[in-house]
Write a protein that holds these residues in place. Structure first.
Motif, PDB file in Angstrom:
ATOM      1  N   MET A   1       0.819  -1.190   0.000  1.00 25.66           N
ATOM      2  CA  MET A   1       0.000   0.000   0.000  1.00 25.66           C
ATOM      3  C   MET A   1       0.868   1.261   0.000  1.00 25.66           C
ATOM      4  SD  MET A   1      -3.113   0.898   0.006  1.00 25.66           S
ATOM      5  CE  MET A   1      -4.379   1.915   0.622  1.00 25.66           C
ATOM      6  N   LYS A   2       1.942   1.239   0.806  1.00 26.66           N
ATOM      7  CA  LYS A   2       2.798   2.415   0.865  1.00 26.66           C
ATOM      8  C   LYS A   2       3.474   2.733  -0.468  1.00 26.66           C
ATOM      9  CE  LYS A   2       3.770   2.505   5.788  1.00 26.66           C
ATOM     10  NZ  LYS A   2       4.824   2.470   6.812  1.00 26.66           N
ATOM     11  N   PRO A   3       3.987   1.712  -1.187  1.00 30.31           N
ATOM     12  CA  PRO A   3       4.594   2.041  -2.494  1.00 30.31           C
ATOM     13  C   PRO A   3       3.596   2.663  -3.477  1.00 30.31           C
ATOM     14  CG  PRO A   3       5.326  -0.105  -1.786  1.00 30.31           C
ATOM     15  CD  PRO A   3       4.252   0.326  -0.830  1.00 30.31           C
ATOM     16  N   LEU A   4       2.354   2.187  -3.441  1.00 35.18           N
ATOM     17  CA  LEU A   4       1.331   2.763  -4.311  1.00 35.18           C
ATOM     18  C   LEU A   4       1.054   4.221  -3.937  1.00 35.18           C
ATOM     19  CD1 LEU A   4      -0.824   2.450  -6.515  1.00 35.18           C
ATOM     20  CD2 LEU A   4      -2.386   1.682  -4.731  1.00 35.18           C
ATOM     21  N   LEU A   5       0.946   4.503  -2.653  1.00 34.57           N
ATOM     22  CA  LEU A   5       0.701   5.880  -2.215  1.00 34.57           C
ATOM     23  C   LEU A   5       1.879   6.791  -2.537  1.00 34.57           C
ATOM     24  CD1 LEU A   5      -1.099   5.384   1.211  1.00 34.57           C
ATOM     25  CD2 LEU A   5      -2.058   6.371  -0.859  1.00 34.57           C
ATOM     26  N   ARG A   6       3.091   6.260  -2.417  1.00 36.92           N
ATOM     27  CA  ARG A   6       4.268   7.060  -2.774  1.00 36.92           C
ATOM     28  C   ARG A   6       4.280   7.364  -4.269  1.00 36.92           C
ATOM     29  NH1 ARG A   6       7.745   3.430   0.933  1.00 36.92           N
ATOM     30  NH2 ARG A   6       7.622   4.585   2.886  1.00 36.92           N
ATOM     31  N   THR A   7       3.899   6.381  -5.072  1.00 40.74           N
ATOM     32  CA  THR A   7       3.846   6.589  -6.517  1.00 40.74           C
ATOM     33  C   THR A   7       2.785   7.623  -6.882  1.00 40.74           C
ATOM     34  OG1 THR A   7       4.549   4.310  -6.848  1.00 40.74           O
ATOM     35  CG2 THR A   7       3.548   5.428  -8.731  1.00 40.74           C
ATOM     36  N   VAL A   8       1.621   7.516  -6.269  1.00 42.58           N
ATOM     37  CA  VAL A   8       0.545   8.485  -6.531  1.00 42.58           C
ATOM     38  C   VAL A   8       0.968   9.879  -6.083  1.00 42.58           C
ATOM     39  CG1 VAL A   8      -1.808   9.130  -5.865  1.00 42.58           C
ATOM     40  CG2 VAL A   8      -1.288   6.773  -6.460  1.00 42.58           C
ATOM     41  N   LEU A   9       1.640   9.973  -4.948  1.00 43.80           N
ATOM     42  CA  LEU A   9       2.129  11.261  -4.447  1.00 43.80           C
ATOM     43  C   LEU A   9       3.105  11.880  -5.438  1.00 43.80           C
ATOM     44  CD1 LEU A   9       2.258  13.145  -1.840  1.00 43.80           C
ATOM     45  CD2 LEU A   9       4.359  11.928  -1.352  1.00 43.80           C
ATOM     46  N   LEU A  10       4.037  11.091  -5.932  1.00 44.24           N
ATOM     47  CA  LEU A  10       5.030  11.587  -6.874  1.00 44.24           C
ATOM     48  C   LEU A  10       4.396  11.999  -8.198  1.00 44.24           C
ATOM     49  CD1 LEU A  10       8.088  12.004  -7.020  1.00 44.24           C
ATOM     50  CD2 LEU A  10       8.232   9.783  -8.097  1.00 44.24           C
ATOM     51  N   VAL A  11       3.466  11.185  -8.702  1.00 42.11           N
ATOM     52  CA  VAL A  11       2.792  11.519  -9.964  1.00 42.11           C
ATOM     53  C   VAL A  11       1.956  12.787  -9.822  1.00 42.11           C
ATOM     54  CG1 VAL A  11       1.012  10.722 -11.575  1.00 42.11           C
ATOM     55  CG2 VAL A  11       2.825   9.172 -10.851  1.00 42.11           C
ATOM     56  N   ALA A  12       1.263  12.933  -8.702  1.00 36.92           N
ATOM     57  CA  ALA A  12       0.450  14.133  -8.491  1.00 36.92           C
ATOM     58  C   ALA A  12       1.326  15.372  -8.358  1.00 36.92           C
ATOM     59  CB  ALA A  12      -0.410  13.960  -7.243  1.00 36.92           C
ATOM     60  N   GLY A  37      -3.922  18.688  -6.725  1.00 39.99           N
ATOM     61  CA  GLY A  37      -3.619  19.081  -5.350  1.00 39.99           C
ATOM     62  C   GLY A  37      -4.355  18.231  -4.335  1.00 39.99           C
ATOM     63  N   VAL A  38      -5.605  17.917  -4.613  1.00 38.11           N
ATOM     64  CA  VAL A  38      -6.388  17.064  -3.703  1.00 38.11           C
ATOM     65  C   VAL A  38      -5.805  15.655  -3.663  1.00 38.11           C
ATOM     66  CG1 VAL A  38      -8.644  15.964  -3.415  1.00 38.11           C
ATOM     67  CG2 VAL A  38      -8.499  18.414  -3.840  1.00 38.11           C
ATOM     68  N   VAL A  39      -5.423  15.133  -4.819  1.00 39.80           N
ATOM     69  CA  VAL A  39      -4.809  13.802  -4.868  1.00 39.80           C
ATOM     70  C   VAL A  39      -3.490  13.808  -4.104  1.00 39.80           C
ATOM     71  CG1 VAL A  39      -3.762  12.096  -6.414  1.00 39.80           C
ATOM     72  CG2 VAL A  39      -5.955  13.131  -6.998  1.00 39.80           C
ATOM     73  N   LEU A  40      -2.706  14.849  -4.272  1.00 47.05           N
ATOM     74  CA  LEU A  40      -1.434  14.975  -3.569  1.00 47.05           C
ATOM     75  C   LEU A  40      -1.646  14.993  -2.065  1.00 47.05           C
ATOM     76  CD1 LEU A  40       1.708  16.213  -4.491  1.00 47.05           C
ATOM     77  CD2 LEU A  40       0.773  17.856  -2.913  1.00 47.05           C
ATOM     78  N   LEU A  41      -2.575  15.813  -1.587  1.00 45.51           N
ATOM     79  CA  LEU A  41      -2.852  15.900  -0.152  1.00 45.51           C
ATOM     80  C   LEU A  41      -3.438  14.601   0.396  1.00 45.51           C
ATOM     81  CD1 LEU A  41      -4.271  19.520   0.106  1.00 45.51           C
ATOM     82  CD2 LEU A  41      -2.047  18.690   0.879  1.00 45.51           C
ATOM     83  N   ALA A  42      -4.292  13.948  -0.371  1.00 40.14           N
ATOM     84  CA  ALA A  42      -4.889  12.693   0.091  1.00 40.14           C
ATOM     85  C   ALA A  42      -3.844  11.593   0.208  1.00 40.14           C
ATOM     86  CB  ALA A  42      -6.006  12.264  -0.849  1.00 40.14           C
ATOM     87  N   SER A  43      -2.939  11.502  -0.753  1.00 42.74           N
ATOM     88  CA  SER A  43      -1.910  10.468  -0.668  1.00 42.74           C
ATOM     89  C   SER A  43      -0.909  10.775   0.436  1.00 42.74           C
ATOM     90  CB  SER A  43      -1.200  10.295  -2.007  1.00 42.74           C
ATOM     91  OG  SER A  43      -0.572  11.488  -2.401  1.00 42.74           O
ATOM     92  N   ALA A  44      -0.607  12.049   0.664  1.00 44.75           N
ATOM     93  CA  ALA A  44       0.274  12.412   1.779  1.00 44.75           C
ATOM     94  C   ALA A  44      -0.387  12.084   3.114  1.00 44.75           C
ATOM     95  CB  ALA A  44       0.624  13.894   1.705  1.00 44.75           C
ATOM     96  N   ALA A  45      -1.674  12.335   3.232  1.00 48.97           N
ATOM     97  CA  ALA A  45      -2.396  12.002   4.471  1.00 48.97           C
ATOM     98  C   ALA A  45      -2.463  10.493   4.665  1.00 48.97           C
ATOM     99  CB  ALA A  45      -3.805  12.589   4.426  1.00 48.97           C
ATOM    100  N   GLY A  46      -2.642   9.748   3.590  1.00 46.80           N
ATOM    101  CA  GLY A  46      -2.651   8.291   3.689  1.00 46.80           C
ATOM    102  C   GLY A  46      -1.312   7.747   4.145  1.00 46.80           C
TER     103      GLY A  46
END
Length: 56
Positions: A1-12, A37-46
């Motif tokens: 789960m963490k690698p996916l969130l890191r990837t989404v954070l980087l892409v956003a 921005g919302v995707v970035l904040l959501a993945s950072a919060a996750g």
């Protein structure tokens, strides 16, 4: 789960930066910037909620 969130954070983050440099249309620019921005904040919060907590 963490690698996916890191990837989404980087892409956003990359998408948000490129949108600020490349898109010239006003309404489209605002909408895409808000979405990325919302995707970035959501993945950072996750990632923050999934962090490992150290016990004292």
């Amino acid at each position: 789960m963490k690698p996916l969130l890191r990837t989404v954070l980087l892409v956003a983050l990359v998408a948000n930066l490129s949108l600020n440099l490349l898109v010239d249309q006003e309404g489209l620019h605002i909408a895409l910037s808000v979405v990325s921005g919302v995707v970035l904040l959501a993945s950072a919060a996750g990632l923050w909620m999934l962090r490992s907590r150290r016990e004292s």
